[in-house]
Design an enzyme around this catalytic site. Structure first.
Site, PDB file in Angstrom:
ATOM      1  N   GLU A   1       1.038  -1.284  -0.074  1.00 13.72           N
ATOM      2  CA  GLU A   1       0.015  -0.010  -0.103  1.00 13.72           C
ATOM      3  C   GLU A   1       0.964   1.309   0.077  1.00 13.72           C
ATOM      4  O   GLU A   1       0.360   2.298  -0.734  1.00 13.72           O
ATOM      5  CB  GLU A   1      -1.018  -0.001   1.384  1.00 13.72           C
ATOM      6  CG  GLU A   1      -2.030  -0.922   1.335  1.00 13.72           C
ATOM      7  CD  GLU A   1      -2.906  -1.058   0.080  1.00 13.72           C
ATOM      8  OE1 GLU A   1      -3.181   0.459  -0.542  1.00 13.72           O
ATOM      9  OE2 GLU A   1      -3.702  -1.780  -0.144  1.00 13.72           O
TER      10      GLU A   1
ATOM     11  N   SER B   1     -53.500 -10.203 -14.823  1.00  9.40           N
ATOM     12  CA  SER B   1     -54.364  -9.398 -15.170  1.00  9.40           C
ATOM     13  C   SER B   1     -54.333  -8.011 -14.230  1.00  9.40           C
ATOM     14  O   SER B   1     -55.059  -7.167 -14.490  1.00  9.40           O
ATOM     15  CB  SER B   1     -55.750  -9.817 -14.925  1.00  9.40           C
ATOM     16  OG  SER B   1     -56.024 -10.763 -15.727  1.00  9.40           O
TER      17      SER B   1
END
Length: 778
Positions: A108, A388
């Site tokens: 890092e 529906s």
């Protein structure tokens, strides 16, 4: 002659001296200006840095030591839960192995111990050059200290990477560098990073992945733990072992290059399997609330990410729209036996929305949810047909909106063959009822009138209308979408909310506010948008009241409550019935979407897999019964208020089945008309209209309508302009090509259905999974 020659040469020498002198003076000026510009840039940079730094938020040791997770709060400011695991294993400096420190620093920030101010100018310049070469953000210039500050105070979202943010980040990094030792900074960082599966800190991760403390991990395992924070999901050793191995080996290589391990140690560690020592994949122990709220939390996380934030690393304060009591009740009804289901494998997905603001009040991802965080959420699945329940949205509302149809509009429920095909459409009872009003067709959920209505409106225009309500129906769909389109319970609840609010649509949302650690807050509530005229919304609601009173939705009826709703069921395709012939007389999916002025609820019921069973017996009413029980609970403390009829709607008694409609002098049926399209002699007879002594809306809700008079008028005009725009769009494409597209699509969808068993009337339906309503005529 010699004298003239000497003079000439002297003049040439003086000219050269003048030229070189002028050139030197010019370069001197350029250098001076260059240094002056540089000086100005430096001074300006320092001034800009100071200007940004003066507004830098505070940072404390408590903040640095805390986890990086975001917290969820309810709208009344109460803490709900944290997104991280409930127990974080915080490791002190003396518990952190030196190898882990070496691994983190190597991969890092290898200059970590050398930089004295918290920022590394050398690394920043190097990363700028690397990024310039790759034309992207390929390398980061942040030190470990800066990363710690970012995880503690700022958002990690790309959109937040502003010059101001970077200046404040650098200022705080310098502050942290002055106040804490290198070992303390590493300790804070190691305990703050996100490690996937709700875990924060490498000590927590060591326990989650290996069931060991950090000190007992081997070199390869330490390298994986050190490398995961870069992309914890992508480097998940359970799901992506190859990527996890790749990242681990990068960490090991940087350790080797940094002289922290020997070549022999490197060779041995890289040969180790990434799965060595890994616990079987599992879930964190979670509270009952976390389990109940899991589907809601999953959608919150998704919504926060869509807004550009990282909910796991940004330390956000997220205000969510959940009603915890309603969420608990919804879960209880689905799992306690209060609502009956066909069997334990029958599933459900449900969403409850406040129609006045779009807030998702509660959501149900299923029954018997496993102890898995962020599991399957059936409430938002869009791959199932609505049956529906789509008819009010896609068929009848557009007919009122664009064609000014009345509830007395006569429709023919007779033999129908899809244009350009030999596919005959049947109703749920495999028979036809002849001429009927639109009100009756919707109340009894007749399929043929719905398809004929969509054909009159046009699929293209209807799809635009539905899309404005959050339902995506492709404009080139076949006419069979009139009786079933793919949507989720969340989308259906959102669409029906526009009926509940007299035409105003609020997109359903789980999050109303996000506050970042630096104090910036963003509010996401919106005033909504008008998507249909008041007359359209009111007339649809009036017809949908009849669905519950005397139509296909009587099992959802709550005595005395002003409510409206629509059922929906879906039959199996012929291919599915070949595999499971016993399912022939049962529905594949069953829906109910219902609403009051205060809440809208969408419910789907069915099965995850065909082999799990079919909806039979009392299970066919589960969707309606879930709605009935839940809405009864929700409305117990709410005022029961009916919808006010707008002045743009005329109510009159009409001679039964008259075509065109004729005003009845005696008898007849109450029907609704768009003002200006009522039959001759139809005055507004509200004074003689009585719907079970209905209570009119004269309370606060009515006052709200009055206060919005100007806005509504403007919205109506905007709606008319939108309608004109839609008509222009429709004229851009040939109506004949549009119709042929519909025919081709319908034919494609239904060809297999008709050919698989031509002798059976059921097999001739245009399905392939599409809906033909199975609801009974009560």
């Amino acid at each position: 002659m010699a004298s003239n020659s000497d003079n000439h040469n002297e003049m040439r020498r003086e000219s050269r001296r003048d030229y070189h002198g002028h050139k030197s003076r010019l370069w001197l000026k350029v250098v001076r200006w260059f240094f002056l510009i540089v000086l100005l840039l430096v001074v300006s940079g320092i001034g800009l840095f100071a200007f940004y730094a003066k507004d830098t938020p505070n940072i404390s040791q408590d903040q640095l030591q805390s986890g990086g997770t975001s917290s969820l709060y309810t709208n009344d400011g109460k803490f709900l839960l944290s997104l991280g695991s409930e127990k974080r294993i915080y490791v002190k400096n003396n518990q952190i192995p030196q190898q882990l420190k070496d691994a983190i620093v190597s991969v890092e920030d290898k200059r970590f111990y050398k930089d004295k101010i918290g920022v590394d100018p050398v690394r920043i310049v190097a990363s700028m050059l690397t990024n310039a070469k790759s034309n992207s953000i390929a390398a980061g210039g942040s030190t470990i200290t800066q990363q710690l500050v970012k995880l503690t105070v700022f958002s990690t979202a790309t959109s937040q990477r502003t010059l101001k943010r970077k200046a404040q980040e650098a200022w705080l990094a310098m502050k942290v560098q002055r106040e804490f030792s290198k070992d303390q900074i590493l300790e804070f960082y190691i305990n703050k990073v996100y490690m996937n599966y709700g875990n924060y800190g490498m000590g927590t991760a060591a326990n989650y992945y290996y069931n060991k403390p950090l000190k007992k991990l081997d070199l390869a395992q330490i390298a994986l733990i050190a490398g995961m924070p870069n992309a914890p999901v992508a480097y998940d050793p359970y799901l992506y072992p190859e990527k996890a191995t790749y990242r681990r080996n990068i960490v090991l290589k940087t350790m080797l290059d940094n002289d922290k391990i020997t070549q022999a140690e490197y060779d041995q560690a890289t040969k180790e399997s990434i799965t060595k020592g890994l616990r079987p994949r599992h879930s964190n122990n979670e509270s009952q609330r976390r389990k109940i709220d899991d589907p809601y939390i999953k959608e919150v996380i998704s919504e926060v990410k869509q807004k550009g934030f990282d909910p796991y690393n940004d330390n956000l304060k997220i205000t969510v729209n959940i009603d915890q009591k309603a969420q608990n009740k919804l879960y209880e009804l689905a799992n306690s036996g209060a609502v009956p289901f066909t069997n334990d494998k029958m599933q459900i997905g449900a969403t409850i929305v406040d129609p006045t603001n779009g807030h998702v009040v509660a959501i149900l991802g299923g029954r018997h949810l496993p102890s898995v965080q962020l599991g399957l959420d059936r409430a938002v699945q869009t791959g199932r047909s609505t049956g529906s329940s789509i008819k009010p949205v896609l068929d009848y509302a557009p007919a009122i909106q664009y064609l000014n149809w009345s509830t007395a509009k006569m429709l023919d429920d007779s033999k129908y063959v899809y244009p350009g095909t030999n596919i005959q459409l049947y109703d749920w009872d495999n028979k036809y009822d002849g001429m009927m009003t639109m009100r009756k067709a919707l109340e009894q959920s007749r399929n043929v009138p719905a398809v004929k209505t969509l054909a009159k409106v046009g699929v293209g225009r209807a799809s635009i209308f539905a899309r404005r309500m959050g339902i995506n129906v492709p404009a080139n769909s076949g006419l069979s979408v009139a009786i079933g389109a793919n949507a989720s319970s969340l989308q259906m609840a959102g669409a029906y909310s526009a009926f509940a609010t007299m035409g105003i649509y609020h997109k359903p949302q789980f999050v109303s506010r996000i506050e970042t650690p630096d104090g910036l807050a963003r509010n996401y509530d919106s005033p909504g948008v008008r998507v249909m005229k008041k007359s359209t919304a009111y007339m649809i609601t009036d017809m949908l009241k009849d669905v519950i009173k005397s139509g296909s939705g009587t099992n959802a009826k709550i005595s005395g409550l002003y409510q409206a709703g629509k059922t929906g069921t879906v039959k199996y395709s012929d291919e599915e019935l070949v595999r499971y012939p016993a399912y022939a007389s049962t529905p594949k999916d069953s829906w109910f979407v219902g609403y009051t002025k205060s809440y809208v609820m969408g419910v789907w019921t069915g099965y995850d897999n065909l082999k799990d069973g079919t909806i039979s017996g009392v299970g066919q009413q589960s969707a309606q019964l879930m709605y009935k029980n839940m809405m009864s609970y929700l409305m117990q403390d709410k005022e029961n208020i009916d919808w006010n009829k707008p002045s743009s709607v005329i109510r009159a008694k009409i001679v039964n089945n008259s075509n065109p409609p004729q005003v009845a002098t005696s008898g007849g049926t109450w029907q609704l008309f768009v003002k200006g399209h009522a039959p001759a002699g139809a005055g507004d007879n509200d004074a003689s209209y009585d719907e079970d002594d209905e209570k009119t809306d004269t309370s606060s809700s009515s006052r709200t309508d009055d206060s919005n008079t100007t806005t509504v008028t403007a919205d109506d005009e905007a709606d008319r302009e939108s309608s004109r725009t839609e008509r222009i769009e429709e004229r851009r494409s040939s109506s004949s090509s549009s119709q042929s597209s519909e025919i081709r699509q319908s034919s494609s969808e239904n060809h297999q259905s008709s050919s698989s068993s031509a002798s059976s009337s059921q097999s001739q339906r245009p399905t392939g999974g599409r809906d033909e309503d199975e609801d009974n005529d009560d």
